[in-house]
Design an enzyme around this catalytic site. Structure first.
Site, short mmCIF file in Angstrom:
data_model
loop_
_atom_site.label_atom_id
_atom_site.label_comp_id
_atom_site.label_asym_id
_atom_site.label_seq_id
_atom_site.Cartn_x
_atom_site.Cartn_y
_atom_site.Cartn_z
N LYS A 95 5.16 -33.98 11.20
CA LYS A 95 4.66 -34.77 12.33
C LYS A 95 3.82 -35.95 11.84
O LYS A 95 4.01 -37.08 12.28
CB LYS A 95 3.84 -33.84 13.24
CG LYS A 95 3.25 -34.53 14.46
CD LYS A 95 3.08 -33.57 15.62
CE LYS A 95 1.95 -32.57 15.41
NZ LYS A 95 0.61 -33.16 15.59
N GLN A 99 -7.15 -38.92 10.45
CA GLN A 99 -6.87 -39.87 11.53
C GLN A 99 -7.88 -41.01 11.49
O GLN A 99 -7.52 -42.18 11.67
CB GLN A 99 -6.90 -39.15 12.88
CG GLN A 99 -5.76 -38.15 13.01
CD GLN A 99 -5.83 -37.33 14.29
OE1 GLN A 99 -6.74 -37.51 15.10
NE2 GLN A 99 -4.87 -36.45 14.47
N ASP A 144 -4.94 -27.48 10.48
CA ASP A 144 -4.03 -27.19 11.60
C ASP A 144 -3.53 -25.74 11.60
O ASP A 144 -2.82 -25.33 12.51
CB ASP A 144 -2.83 -28.14 11.56
CG ASP A 144 -3.25 -29.57 11.85
OD1 ASP A 144 -4.25 -29.78 12.56
OD2 ASP A 144 -2.58 -30.49 11.34
N ARG A 178 0.16 -25.05 18.89
CA ARG A 178 -0.01 -24.16 17.73
C ARG A 178 -0.51 -22.78 18.17
O ARG A 178 -0.24 -21.77 17.50
CB ARG A 178 -0.93 -24.79 16.70
CG ARG A 178 -0.41 -26.12 16.18
CD ARG A 178 -0.91 -26.47 14.81
NE ARG A 178 -0.63 -27.88 14.51
CZ ARG A 178 0.56 -28.36 14.14
NH1 ARG A 178 1.58 -27.54 13.98
NH2 ARG A 178 0.72 -29.64 13.91
C1 S3P Z 1 -3.58 -35.53 11.34
C2 S3P Z 1 -4.87 -35.27 10.95
C3 S3P Z 1 -5.60 -34.08 11.41
C4 S3P Z 1 -4.68 -33.01 11.97
C5 S3P Z 1 -3.66 -33.58 12.91
C6 S3P Z 1 -2.81 -34.63 12.21
C7 S3P Z 1 -2.93 -36.76 10.85
O1 S3P Z 1 -6.51 -34.47 12.43
O2 S3P Z 1 -5.44 -32.03 12.62
O3 S3P Z 1 -2.82 -32.58 13.41
O4 S3P Z 1 -1.70 -36.92 11.01
O5 S3P Z 1 -3.64 -37.62 10.31
P1 S3P Z 1 -8.01 -34.99 12.10
O6 S3P Z 1 -7.87 -36.30 11.43
O7 S3P Z 1 -8.67 -35.10 13.44
O8 S3P Z 1 -8.61 -33.92 11.24
#
Ligand code: S3P
Length: 435
Positions: A24, A172, A318, A390
């Site tokens: 993803k 993120q 996750d 999840r």
């Molecule tokens: C992700 C970062 C994670 C993860 C999310 C996907 C990404 O979140 O939990 O499912 O693709 O950068 P956070 O950046 O909030 O930890």
């Protein structure tokens, strides 16, 4: 709350060789960077999930031609860094925090303003963590109640690079800053106390943007161009995780999961499960698109409780719903600490997992940043996934070893990350009926 519910039945054994869908995180980034590149990029293994399709739709709304020659394949006709155009309506990120937060970085660099909206869950998720660093770069993003979607990203800002230490471990946040950094004057430097997934950095490099990165730090400067390139998306470790736990806890099981992404920033669960006594082997470890993939073979093993090392938390962020199920099936107590971020995921995962497991007769003590789960026996009963993909899939796994049927409510959002889960799970022996 969606009406889709699943009911499980205990099973005797799981067996098979399967491939879970594309990653993803990588699928989101592939659409974004391909859209901003010069020329056409082909993406293979793209996740046909609601989250990543929402990101594809948004870039189509922003004027990018995206073809779907077949399922899990996209041809993205990039418009270059400055070629997006105003969609003239709100951009709907659906359930996806990744989509919304990364888009904040991209949209902060545009000449036009944009509005980002999301579903009920996303509308409750904190956005201040991206708004603040982007504001320090010169962007303006207006939010509801100071930090919640909908967001209005005001266009026409002149961005400048920053040096920023992220207060929360978040790929993120790091990615939003780096993407804004493409449009900024000077250098953007992001440091993090707990290294997070480095897909944005890796993919920027693959698209020809000079970027320096190591665990815990990433740096780039504005003023370059992205060159179209082809991307092959590996199978998503987070989707594989449900099968790793399922085969570990159902006696007599053996599963082989093909071509799974095993970037170390994603595979904390592998290490945690091994500490619990799991039998998981990596075969044919190889490089694909500059990252590591492997076939994962998992066999049933007797698991025991552990104190999950806090150093693993970011690398398995996750996977805690799945880990909670492994813990409930293990002998003894498993303790989780340092995982307060779980409270601001698609649901409050600490609270929703604790409530659901208690409904199945498992003793769980919830703390502000974790939980203690007393394993040994999982009973039947009715649980609510709170619309969290999840959590729904984790309880589907719990049901395989529960002493009676488990009815799981509100499962429709499984389609955000793993649309074919129910069929694939049934193909290896899980019993999962729509009810
Ligand atoms: C992700 C970062 C994670 C993860 C999310 C996907 C990404 O979140 O939990 O499912 O693709 O950068 P956070 O950046 O909030 O930890």
């Amino acid at each position: 709350m969606s009406p889709l519910a699943w009911t499980t039945a205990p099973v005797s054994t799981l067996a098979g060789e399967i491939a879970v869908p594309g990653d993803k995180s990588i699928s989101h980034r592939a659409i974004m960077l391909a859209a901003l590149a010069d020329g056409a990029s082909r993406i293979d293994g793209f996740l046909e999930g609601e989250d990543t399709r929402a990101t594809g739709r948004i870039f189509a709304d922003l004027g990018v031609r995206i073809e779907t020659p077949s399922a899990s394949r996209r041809i993205v006709h990039g418009v270059g860094l400055h070629g997006l155009r105003d969609a003239a309506h709100a951009l709907d990120c659906g359930n996806s925090g990744t989509g919304m937060r990364l888009l904040c970085g991209v949209l902060a660099g545009q000449a036009f303003s944009s509005t980002l909206v999301g579903d009920e869950s996303l509308s409750r998720r904190p956005m201040r963590r991206v708004i603040e660093p982007l504001a320090a770069m010169g962007a303006r993003i207006d939010a509801r109640d100071g930090g919640l979607p909908p967001l209005r990203v005001v266009g026409g800002a002149r961005l400048r690079g920053i040096s920023y230490a992220t207060p929360v471990a978040s790929a993120q946040v790091k990615s939003a800053i780096l993407l804004a950094g493409l449009y900024a004057d000077g250098e953007t430097d992001v440091r993090e106390a707990h290294p997070t997934r480095d897909y944005t950095e890796r993919m920027l490099a693959a698209f020809g943007w000079p970027v320096a990165f190591e665990p815990g730090r990433a740096r780039l400067a504005g003023g370059h161009r992205l060159r179209a390139t082809d991307v092959v998306v590996p199978a998503d470790f987070s989707s594989a995780a449900f099968f790793l736990v399922a085969a570990s806890i159902v006696p007599g099981s053996r599963l082989l999961l093909r071509a799974v992404g095993v970037n170390p920033r994603r595979t904390g669960l592998l290490q945690a499960l091994r500490l619990m006594g799991a039998d998981i082997r990596e075969h044919a470890a190889r490089e694909q698109g500059g990252d590591r993939i492997a076939d994962l073979e998992v066999r049933h093993a007797r698991l025991h409780g552990i104190d999950v090392p806090t150093a693993l938390v970011a690398d398995m962020i996750d996977e805690f719903p799945a880990l909670f199920v492994a813990a409930a099936a293990a002998e003894g107590t498993t303790r989780v600490r340092g995982a307060a971020e779980l409270r601001v995921k698609e649901s409050d995962r600490l609270a929703v997992m604790a409530t659901g497991l208690r409904r199945l007769g498992v003793a769980v003590e919830e703390t502000p940043d974790g939980a203690a789960i007393v394993g040994g026996h999982i009973g039947g009963g009715e649980v609510d996934s709170a619309g969290d993909h999840r959590i729904a899939m984790s309880f589907a796994v719990a049901g395989a070893v529960a002493s009676g049927p488990v009815r799981i409510g509100d499962c429709a959002n499984v389609a955000t990350s793993f649309p074919g889960f129910r069929d694939l799970a049934r193909s290896v022996g899980l019993s999962l009926a729509e009810s």
